[in-house]
Design an enzyme around this catalytic site. Sequence first.
Site, short mmCIF file in Angstrom:
data_model
loop_
_atom_site.label_atom_id
_atom_site.label_comp_id
_atom_site.label_asym_id
_atom_site.label_seq_id
_atom_site.Cartn_x
_atom_site.Cartn_y
_atom_site.Cartn_z
N GLY A 19 46.21 27.36 50.62
CA GLY A 19 45.95 26.35 51.63
C GLY A 19 45.61 27.01 52.94
O GLY A 19 45.29 28.20 53.00
N GLY A 20 45.70 26.25 54.01
CA GLY A 20 45.35 26.79 55.31
C GLY A 20 46.38 27.72 55.88
O GLY A 20 46.09 28.52 56.78
N MET A 21 47.62 27.64 55.38
CA MET A 21 48.72 28.41 55.94
C MET A 21 49.35 29.41 54.97
O MET A 21 49.85 30.45 55.38
CB MET A 21 49.82 27.46 56.43
CG MET A 21 49.38 26.48 57.49
SD MET A 21 48.99 27.29 59.05
CE MET A 21 48.75 25.85 60.11
N ALA A 22 49.34 29.07 53.67
CA ALA A 22 50.05 29.90 52.70
C ALA A 22 49.33 29.88 51.36
O ALA A 22 48.48 29.03 51.10
CB ALA A 22 51.49 29.41 52.54
N GLU A 23 49.69 30.84 50.52
CA GLU A 23 49.16 30.91 49.17
C GLU A 23 50.33 31.03 48.20
O GLU A 23 51.39 31.56 48.55
CB GLU A 23 48.20 32.10 49.02
CG GLU A 23 48.79 33.44 49.41
CD GLU A 23 47.74 34.54 49.46
OE1 GLU A 23 46.65 34.36 48.90
OE2 GLU A 23 48.04 35.60 50.06
N VAL A 24 50.13 30.51 46.98
CA VAL A 24 51.19 30.49 45.99
C VAL A 24 50.73 31.25 44.74
O VAL A 24 49.61 31.04 44.26
CB VAL A 24 51.58 29.05 45.62
CG1 VAL A 24 52.70 29.05 44.58
CG2 VAL A 24 52.00 28.26 46.86
N LYS A 42 55.54 31.91 47.20
CA LYS A 42 54.72 31.31 48.26
C LYS A 42 54.80 32.22 49.48
O LYS A 42 55.89 32.46 50.01
CB LYS A 42 55.27 29.92 48.60
CG LYS A 42 54.52 29.21 49.73
CD LYS A 42 55.15 27.84 49.98
CE LYS A 42 54.45 27.09 51.10
NZ LYS A 42 55.05 25.75 51.32
N ASP A 148 55.37 14.71 53.92
CA ASP A 148 54.11 15.15 53.31
C ASP A 148 54.10 14.81 51.82
O ASP A 148 53.65 15.60 50.99
CB ASP A 148 53.91 16.65 53.53
CG ASP A 148 52.47 17.09 53.25
OD1 ASP A 148 51.57 16.22 53.19
OD2 ASP A 148 52.24 18.30 53.08
#
Length: 314
Positions: A19-24, A42, A148
């Site tokens: 995503g815009g802030m983190a990756e999993v 994450k 969210d």
Amino acid sequence: MKTPVKFGKYYLLERISVGGMAEVFKAKAFGEAGFERLVAVKRILPSIAEDNEFIAMFVDEAKLAVQLTHPNIAQIFELGKVGDSYFIALEYVAGKDMRAIFERAKKRTEAIPVPMACFMVMKLCEGLDYAHNKKDSAGRSLELVHRDVSPQNILVGLDGVARVVDFGVAKFEKKGDATIGGQLKGKLAYMAPEYLRNEPFDRRVDLFAVGVVLWETLAAQRLFRGSHDVDTVQKVLGAAPPAVSRFTPEAAPLEPVLARALAKDPAERYPTAAAMALELETIASAAGLVATPREVGELVRASVGDALEEAQVG
């Protein structure tokens, strides 16, 4: 990723999402005597690794979510740091999020079977109700709000169990306004009207989002998404949701549940996620719209194919 990449005590096997802030990542942890375990890792993207505000939010997510132990919430195992990169290790769910399941159904011009949609959303409500009523060590309610709830944050496993993830923007009801630094947190098309207007809010914003998720899952259509952000906000604030039975006639018995969950006035919504789950279960049972975890698991398996099932035991 062609070969595993060492990351602290974990080996990253493949990237699941970004995503815009983190990756999993799907990852594997090893221990004594040949012990190994699949987890999800994450981590904050390098591009924002020095964003102190986001790091604080990321750390808060871990501290909050580690307290939540429920079958319908993905379990957090660890908050850590490798070099300059913060990460969270959490339960790996072999399956797909509800957005992916929804998109597959949409491409096939079909809706997810109504009993399965009801079952997944009932379990979503159960997880949220637990989080909403979580108490601290002194027995005081934390009064949590997820903020969210969206199909991307509901993972459904091959076991047919739905789990809520990503408490990164969760907050305590009594703390401040709906914004941090003037920015709304969450996805516009799932935000309740009072939240979009930056008015006081409580757990009922999550129930509005659950209503949107249920409507979209039943109809195989997006509900409030507009051509741009302002259009989306206007739809949420002013547009009356069309009857879901226009798209899926079998879902007609659920119209009262959707009408209440999607009420613009929070006072007209369900007071709790448990109340919504109970009415949904009662109506679904009376109408014969009952599914089992096995049937939901088969739906997930049809969405992901055999590769993921093999990876679960790999």
